[in-house]
Design a protein around this motif. Structure first.
Motif, mmCIF file in Angstrom:
data_model
loop_
_atom_site.group_PDB
_atom_site.id
_atom_site.type_symbol
_atom_site.label_atom_id
_atom_site.label_comp_id
_atom_site.label_asym_id
_atom_site.label_seq_id
_atom_site.Cartn_x
_atom_site.Cartn_y
_atom_site.Cartn_z
ATOM 1 N N ALA A 102 57.761 25.997 35.756
ATOM 2 C CA ALA A 102 57.269 26.750 36.907
ATOM 3 C C ALA A 102 57.285 28.252 36.647
ATOM 4 O O ALA A 102 56.393 28.982 37.083
ATOM 5 N N LYS A 103 58.303 28.705 35.928
ATOM 6 C CA LYS A 103 58.486 30.140 35.736
ATOM 7 C C LYS A 103 57.550 30.703 34.674
ATOM 8 O O LYS A 103 57.073 31.840 34.795
ATOM 9 N N TRP A 104 57.280 29.916 33.642
ATOM 10 C CA TRP A 104 56.515 30.421 32.513
ATOM 11 C C TRP A 104 55.186 29.668 32.436
ATOM 12 O O TRP A 104 55.078 28.613 31.836
ATOM 13 N N ALA A 105 54.176 30.230 33.059
ATOM 14 C CA ALA A 105 52.856 29.606 33.059
ATOM 15 C C ALA A 105 52.265 29.614 31.659
ATOM 16 O O ALA A 105 52.463 30.566 30.888
ATOM 17 N N VAL A 106 51.561 28.571 31.336
ATOM 18 C CA VAL A 106 50.893 28.490 30.036
ATOM 19 C C VAL A 106 49.738 29.493 30.024
ATOM 20 O O VAL A 106 48.930 29.530 30.964
ATOM 21 N N PRO A 107 49.638 30.328 28.994
ATOM 22 C CA PRO A 107 48.537 31.306 28.949
ATOM 23 C C PRO A 107 47.180 30.610 29.006
ATOM 24 O O PRO A 107 47.010 29.515 28.468
ATOM 25 N N ALA A 108 46.247 31.230 29.661
ATOM 26 C CA ALA A 108 44.903 30.666 29.752
ATOM 27 C C ALA A 108 44.284 30.575 28.367
ATOM 28 O O ALA A 108 44.558 31.400 27.485
ATOM 29 N N ALA A 109 43.444 29.573 28.174
ATOM 30 C CA ALA A 109 42.782 29.395 26.888
ATOM 31 C C ALA A 109 41.917 30.608 26.567
ATOM 32 O O ALA A 109 41.264 31.176 27.441
ATOM 33 N N THR A 110 41.932 30.995 25.290
ATOM 34 C CA THR A 110 41.139 32.155 24.889
ATOM 35 C C THR A 110 39.676 31.792 24.662
ATOM 36 O O THR A 110 38.813 32.650 24.695
ATOM 37 N N SER A 111 39.403 30.519 24.416
ATOM 38 C CA SER A 111 38.026 30.105 24.188
ATOM 39 C C SER A 111 37.264 30.083 25.502
ATOM 40 O O SER A 111 37.779 29.636 26.529
ATOM 41 N N ASP A 112 36.050 30.595 25.474
ATOM 42 C CA ASP A 112 35.222 30.543 26.676
ATOM 43 C C ASP A 112 34.139 29.476 26.536
ATOM 44 O O ASP A 112 33.204 29.429 27.324
ATOM 45 N N LYS A 113 34.299 28.596 25.534
ATOM 46 C CA LYS A 113 33.331 27.514 25.354
ATOM 47 C C LYS A 113 33.592 26.419 26.381
ATOM 48 O O LYS A 113 34.743 26.069 26.651
ATOM 49 N N PRO A 114 32.547 25.866 26.988
ATOM 50 C CA PRO A 114 32.741 24.751 27.908
ATOM 51 C C PRO A 114 33.293 23.525 27.185
ATOM 52 O O PRO A 114 33.070 23.357 25.969
ATOM 53 N N GLY A 115 34.015 22.689 27.916
ATOM 54 C CA GLY A 115 34.631 21.504 27.328
ATOM 55 C C GLY A 115 33.852 20.239 27.650
ATOM 56 O O GLY A 115 33.336 20.082 28.757
ATOM 57 N N ILE A 116 33.786 19.334 26.666
ATOM 58 C CA ILE A 116 33.083 18.066 26.837
ATOM 59 C C ILE A 116 34.038 16.926 26.503
ATOM 60 O O ILE A 116 34.703 16.940 25.458
ATOM 61 N N GLY A 117 34.108 15.923 27.378
ATOM 62 C CA GLY A 117 34.862 14.717 27.088
ATOM 63 C C GLY A 117 33.992 13.723 26.339
ATOM 64 O O GLY A 117 32.839 13.493 26.704
ATOM 65 N N ILE A 118 34.533 13.131 25.269
ATOM 66 C CA ILE A 118 33.803 12.168 24.445
ATOM 67 C C ILE A 118 34.700 10.951 24.223
ATOM 68 O O ILE A 118 35.878 11.098 23.874
ATOM 69 N N THR A 119 34.158 9.748 24.421
ATOM 70 C CA THR A 119 34.931 8.533 24.181
ATOM 71 C C THR A 119 34.618 7.960 22.804
ATOM 72 O O THR A 119 33.469 7.941 22.367
#
Length: 398
Positions: A169-186
């Protein structure tokens, strides 16, 4: 600062819950103790069981007004899920308890988005936790001793959990530096070549998240879609539908494709690996299937070739679910085979079974301007098929 919500039954676990809350506060994080006892007799919580129960769609008495403990636990879980979803300040959720409280709290945890820290200290965490975790990022910590009073062992285990929750709760994970959209692939082993080529075609412009189609894989991808953590899906491998319909071990749920309908995200799909149903070691294959075309993938996994009749049912089920999706849909049929072992000379090559699959999809799938069926004269692992998947996805995104 975000808060840690410590959740349990205060009528039986107040000492342990208070201990966890106090350690979190000492760590410099605000903690809120939430009572979910179904008898409603606990005291000392920041949020009472009655407060939670009142969030049930049928009101407080639907949770606390009966004598059926099982029904009350289920109703309290539903109320807790609604209550947690209304909170805008969750830094972490920490649950403590036995099997009943584990089922209750983790059901509510599963309703939270992926990425919200969730930690469950449980007496059942050393066994099969799949029913509690599902396709979610819930951390299960075995309590070692029962959650029944504080002692030298339980103080250490619960204390570690409290400090872990406070840290998350205290230490938030830094936001991702990549600005590429994400795609889910099965993907499955027999569609790996397709997905490997697909990733190469997309990696310059997209982050690709690959999910192994083992039942929870498809659920995980759709959970991320529902959580707003992917920008589209390329559902190459829908084999989990075959397992669901025929009783395999890698089955999806009835909600498969549900996130596609709910989110209307760009979606390109196919029928990867529906030529097979998955079982464990060969001796575990059900008796009624022993005479079928079986292929030992490895000592722990045995594949069964689906028949024309089964493929017809699979095709109808998939198409009927896609018909409920109103976003941009492209569904590709690889007429040259749906897996690496469904090709000429390979053990699952069965043109009649494939033809039944394709015919069922053609007959059931309702095409619109946004929902289209595309037939491709290639095996699913051919380079041309991967290229067309990428092309179709780029077109609907653009």
């Amino acid at each position: 600062m975000s808060k840690v919500y410590v959740i349990g039954t205060c009528d039986t676990k107040m000492e342990e819950l208070s201990y966890a809350r106090d350690l979190i506060v000492k760590a410099g994080v605000e903690a809120v103790l939430v009572d979910v006892g179904t008898r409603g007799t606990g005291a000392g919580a920041d949020i009472s069981a009655g407060d939670i129960a009142s969030r049930h769609p049928q009101g407080r008495d639907a949770v606390l007004g009966g004598n059926d403990r099982g029904a009350a636990v289920g109703a309290m879980a539903r109320a807790l899920a609604i209550w947690l979803a209304e909170r805008g300040d969750i830094g972490a959720v920490l649950g403590l308890g036995g099997s009943g409280n584990t089922a209750l709290v983790t059901e509510a945890m599963r309703a939270l988005p992926v990425g919200v820290p969730k930690l469950m200290v449980s007496t059942v965490a050393s066994g099969n936790v799949a029913p509690y975790v599902g396709p979610n990022d819930i951390a299960m910590m075995y309590s070692v001793t029962d959650v029944a009073g504080l002692n030298a062992i339980s103080r250490k285990v619960i204390g570690n959990a409290a400090h872990a929750a406070a840290g998350m709760a205290k230490w938030a994970v830094p936001a991702a530096t990549s600005d590429k959209p994400g795609i889910g692939i099965t993907m499955f082993g027999v569609t790996t070549d397709c997905v490997t080529q697909l990733r190469r075609l997309l990696d310059a412009d997209y982050e690709t998240y690959v999910f192994h189609a083992t039942g929870t894989g498809g659920q995980s991808m759709e959970k991320l879609a529902d959580s707003g953590l992917v920008d589209g899906m390329i559902d190459v491998t829908t084999t989990e539908v075959a397992d669901m319909l025929m009783g395999g071990v890698f089955a999806c749920t009835e909600d498969r494709f549900g996130a596609v309908a709910r989110t209307r995200l760009p979606y390109v799909g196919s029928v990867g690996a529906v030529d097979m149903v998955n079982f464990g070691a060969k001796e575990t294959v059900p008796e009624k299937y022993r005479g079928r075309n079986l292929y030992v993938h490895n000592p722990q996994v045995t594949l069964m070739r689906t028949t024309a009749e089964e493929n017809k049912a699979i095709g109808e089920w998939i198409a009927s679910r896609l018909n409920q999706c109103e976003g941009d849909i492209r569904f590709l049929l690889p007429l040259g085979g749906v897996s690496a072992i469904d090709a000429p000379g390979m053990p699952f090559h069965d043109p009649d079974a494939d033809a039944a699959l394709f015919a069922a999809i053609r007959a059931t799938f309702r095409q619109t301007d946004r929902r289209r069926l595309i037939e491709v004269p290639h095996n699913i692992n051919d380079a041309a098929f991967a290229e067309l998947l990428a092309q179709q996805f780029r077109e609907i995104v653009k």
